[in-house]
Write a protein that holds these residues in place. Structure first.
Motif, PDB file in Angstrom:
ATOM      1  N   GLY A 103      10.472  -3.768 -12.693  1.00  0.00           N
ATOM      2  CA  GLY A 103       9.972  -4.296 -11.435  1.00  0.00           C
ATOM      3  C   GLY A 103       9.902  -3.277 -10.325  1.00  0.00           C
ATOM      4  N   SER A 104      10.434  -2.087 -10.552  1.00  0.00           N
ATOM      5  CA  SER A 104      10.363  -1.025  -9.543  1.00  0.00           C
ATOM      6  C   SER A 104       9.205  -0.099  -9.873  1.00  0.00           C
ATOM      7  N   VAL A 105       8.459   0.266  -8.853  1.00  0.00           N
ATOM      8  CA  VAL A 105       7.291   1.125  -9.044  1.00  0.00           C
ATOM      9  C   VAL A 105       7.723   2.583  -9.035  1.00  0.00           C
ATOM     10  N   GLY A 106       7.269   3.307 -10.027  1.00  0.00           N
ATOM     11  CA  GLY A 106       7.550   4.728 -10.117  1.00  0.00           C
ATOM     12  C   GLY A 106       6.504   5.395 -10.986  1.00  0.00           C
ATOM     13  N   GLU A 107       6.728   6.650 -11.303  1.00  0.00           N
ATOM     14  CA  GLU A 107       5.782   7.369 -12.148  1.00  0.00           C
ATOM     15  C   GLU A 107       5.985   6.973 -13.606  1.00  0.00           C
ATOM     16  N   ILE A 108       4.890   6.796 -14.308  1.00  0.00           N
ATOM     17  CA  ILE A 108       4.937   6.427 -15.722  1.00  0.00           C
ATOM     18  C   ILE A 108       5.164   7.690 -16.549  1.00  0.00           C
ATOM     19  N   TRP A 109       6.256   7.713 -17.314  1.00  0.00           N
ATOM     20  CA  TRP A 109       6.555   8.806 -18.231  1.00  0.00           C
ATOM     21  C   TRP A 109       6.434   8.287 -19.664  1.00  0.00           C
ATOM     22  N   THR A 139       2.741  11.351 -16.433  1.00  0.00           N
ATOM     23  CA  THR A 139       1.334  10.957 -16.426  1.00  0.00           C
ATOM     24  C   THR A 139       0.666  11.134 -15.077  1.00  0.00           C
ATOM     25  N   GLY A 140       1.459  11.162 -13.991  1.00  0.00           N
ATOM     26  CA  GLY A 140       0.858  11.185 -12.662  1.00  0.00           C
ATOM     27  C   GLY A 140       0.394   9.827 -12.204  1.00  0.00           C
ATOM     28  N   ASP A 141       0.605   8.799 -13.008  1.00  0.00           N
ATOM     29  CA  ASP A 141       0.224   7.435 -12.648  1.00  0.00           C
ATOM     30  C   ASP A 141       1.451   6.651 -12.223  1.00  0.00           C
ATOM     31  N   LEU A 142       1.244   5.719 -11.308  1.00  0.00           N
ATOM     32  CA  LEU A 142       2.317   4.860 -10.822  1.00  0.00           C
ATOM     33  C   LEU A 142       2.226   3.494 -11.487  1.00  0.00           C
TER      34      LEU A 142
END
Length: 587
Positions: free
Chosen positions: A404-410, A445-448
């Protein structure tokens, strides 16, 4: 749906070996079919593709003296491109697919092409006899005595020059260098080897539920991951046919894609979000009445933000033609992971979630929105496969974040590539990430995004790449255009980013610059100049242009513009605005 096709005995083979085996055991089976501009079709069997690929390989080996150096591919979509691609696999050299130059925009397309040739170190360019004359003088002028040699594959004899059956792939030699499409100045080649390509094709087969009765129907560009890995290599790996169409044909007449799907009974189709919207906008009742889309089992959507509204509109418009809303399969992937990372369930439809917009954008928390609260609808991109691990990390502290927390996708998976060609520092930074506790390595990935109930929701992009109507745009390219042509703005003091359109519409491009003049009468001139320059050079109309006070664009301590923070300030209305024009607001 039936089980995945039996691949026993073919595990571990490279794609040249795999094609050779298909040609031996199923020579007359159609592997790829191409639908031309007039909607006539050209079929390529396993045996025909194998023969042409072996002829190309003989030419490549002669041109390179057997050295495993990257070979550039410049082709319009079609059989010649496939022959060149598999010919490079046969020859054991890295193939470097690239968009062929646009004769009407050479000044814009050739610099990027030169940068790719320089970065890859290609001394050989494969193309066709109609493109070769256009390239010959330019290569000589640009590279002088280092100009790569041109080889037109459509002039090669498919019998006289054929090489022997292919050897096993050589460890350490990439099969492909896939160049990122954002920046014309600094392209980066993702190294894809045969093992990762096969692993990702198998993951796609599992995730999509591909079975012996499956067949594809796609228009995607064959030079990048979705069209190349998903549209060309996966069908060959799984032994199913695929019908292909040029992206140019699709963009001119979107319904020609659906007619192709209907005519050849494709069960798997796919495209970025904008393509489904385009079909809805262009469809006429008589055209829909002539379609039969009842055979479509899966319509994947990815490569740009997936929108529930788009899927709803497409399903409603083409439901009378037999299309089922449950066929939609949102997915997530990127070239650095070969292609596929997560996907929804086949015939399971999509799951969307309305989250509190302020909590999401200001606090990085995916909190369900209450009635009447400003919200943002996000679509689940499904779950990773059994061999893939996802981690949501704070990009600054590298701490793992809870659900539920937004962060960078690894990402950690067998399909994550070895990195960028000749870029060890960027490779280490992007592909060797470890958490604060030392876990890893992961691909950044640089994506959130965030994870809920093991499903991935993509919330935005930490990295600078902007995707508008299926086009990948690097902010540097837009900023360079503005700073080259527009007076009244401060150089290196601008930020370009994308924001959601109104009422679920397509993403809009926003351009923010510090003003270099104190004369209010000239603010309008600067704004109009930005709009004209971007429209003229990039064929894209900015959704909003904002001028702000000098020294207010957020930057790092080293002077780099923080575009993500400028975007946050724009959405929150916190920019030090002097003047603006915003199509959404009618200003």
């Amino acid at each position: 749906m039936s089980a995945v096709p039996d691949l026993s005995g073919l595990e571990g083979l490279g794609f040249a070996q795999l094609l050779h085996e298909r040609a031996r055991h199923a020579p007359d089976v159609v592997a790829h079919r191409f639908v031309h501009e007039d909607e006539s079709a050209e079929e390529l069997t396993h045996a025909a593709l194998d023969a042409r690929a072996r002829a190309v390989a003989a030419g490549v080996l002669a041109a390179t003296d057997g050295r495993p150096e990257p070979v550039l591919l410049l082709f319009a979509p079609g059989p010649d491109y496939l022959a060149a691609l598999f010919g490079c696999f046969y020859a054991g050299v890295p193939a470097v697919p690239a968009f062929p130059p646009d004769p009407t925009r050479l000044a814009r397309t050739l610099p990027r092409l030169a940068a790719i040739i320089e970065d890859a170190g290609s001394s050989t360019v494969l193309t066709t006899s109609d493109i070769a004359p256009l390239m010959a003088d330019w290569l000589t002028t640009t590279f002088g005595g280092r100009a790569p040699c041109l080889l037109a594959v459509d002039t090669l004899d498919a019998v006289a020059g054929a090489v022997a059956p292919p050897p096993a792939p050589v460890a350490g030699v990439p099969a492909l260098l896939q160049y990122t499409s954002g920046s014309t100045a600094l392209p980066r080649g993702v190294m894809l080897d045969q093992a990762r390509l096969r692993a990702n094709c198998e993951e796609i087969a599992r995730g999509f539920g591909i079975h012996p009765g499956s067949s594809g129907g796609l228009w995607l560009p064959p030079y990048h991951d979705m069209g190349l890995v998903g549209g060309i290599l996966t069908p060959l790996a799984t032994g199913i046919p695929v019908t292909l169409m040029s992206p140019v044909t699709f963009l001119r007449r979107p319904l020609s894609w659906l007619r192709m799907v209907s005519r050849y009974r494709a069960t798997i189709i796919g495209a970025p979000n904008f393509a489904y919207d385009l079909c809805v906008r262009r469809a006429k009742d008589a055209e829909v009445a002539d379609l039969d889309l009842s055979g479509v089992e899966l319509a994947f959507t990815g490569a740009e933000p997936v929108r529930a509204e788009t899927m709803e509109r497409f399903a409603a418009r083409f439901g009378p033609a037999g299309f089922r809303a449950a066929s939609f399969l949102p997915c997530y992937g990127l070239a650095e992971a070969t292609l596929y990372v997560t996907g929804a369930k086949p015939l399971g439809g999509w799951q969307s979630l309305a989250v509190d917009r302020e909590a999401l954008e200001a606090h990085g928390t995916a909190r369900p929105a209450t009635a009447g609260q400003p919200s943002r609808s996000l679509v689940s991109c499904g779950r990773p496969g059994p061999g893939t691990r996802l981690l949501i990390a704070d990009p600054a502290t590298r701490e793992a974040l809870p659900d539920g927390s937004v962060g960078e996708i690894w990402v950690d998976s067998p399909s994550v590539t070895d990195g960028y060609w000749r870029r060890p520092e960027e490779t280490a930074e992007t592909f060797g990430a470890r958490t604060a506790a030392g876990a890893g390595p992961y691909l950044r990935t640089g994506d959130l995004g965030f994870v809920l109930d093991d499903e991935l929701f993509v919330a935005g992009r930490l990295k600078d790449l902007v995707v508008i109507n299926g086009r990948n745009l690097h902010p540097v390219d837009v900023e360079r255009v503005c700073e080259a042509d527009v007076p009244g703005i401060r150089r290196n003091c601008g930020a370009v980013f994308a924001v959601d359109g109104a009422e679920g519409g397509a993403e809009r491009l926003v351009v923010v610059y510090e003003a270099d003049v104190a004369d209010e009468a000239r603010y309008t001139e600067a704004i109009d100049g930005i709009r004209r320059a971007v429209s003229k050079e990039l064929n894209l109309r900015p959704g909003a242009v904002v001028l702000v006070r000098p020294r207010t664009i957020p930057k790092t301590s080293s002077g780099k513009v923080q575009r993500w923070l400028a975007r946050k300030h724009y959405l929150a209305g916190e920019l030090a605005e002097l003047a603006s024009t915003d199509e959404r607001a009618g200003r």
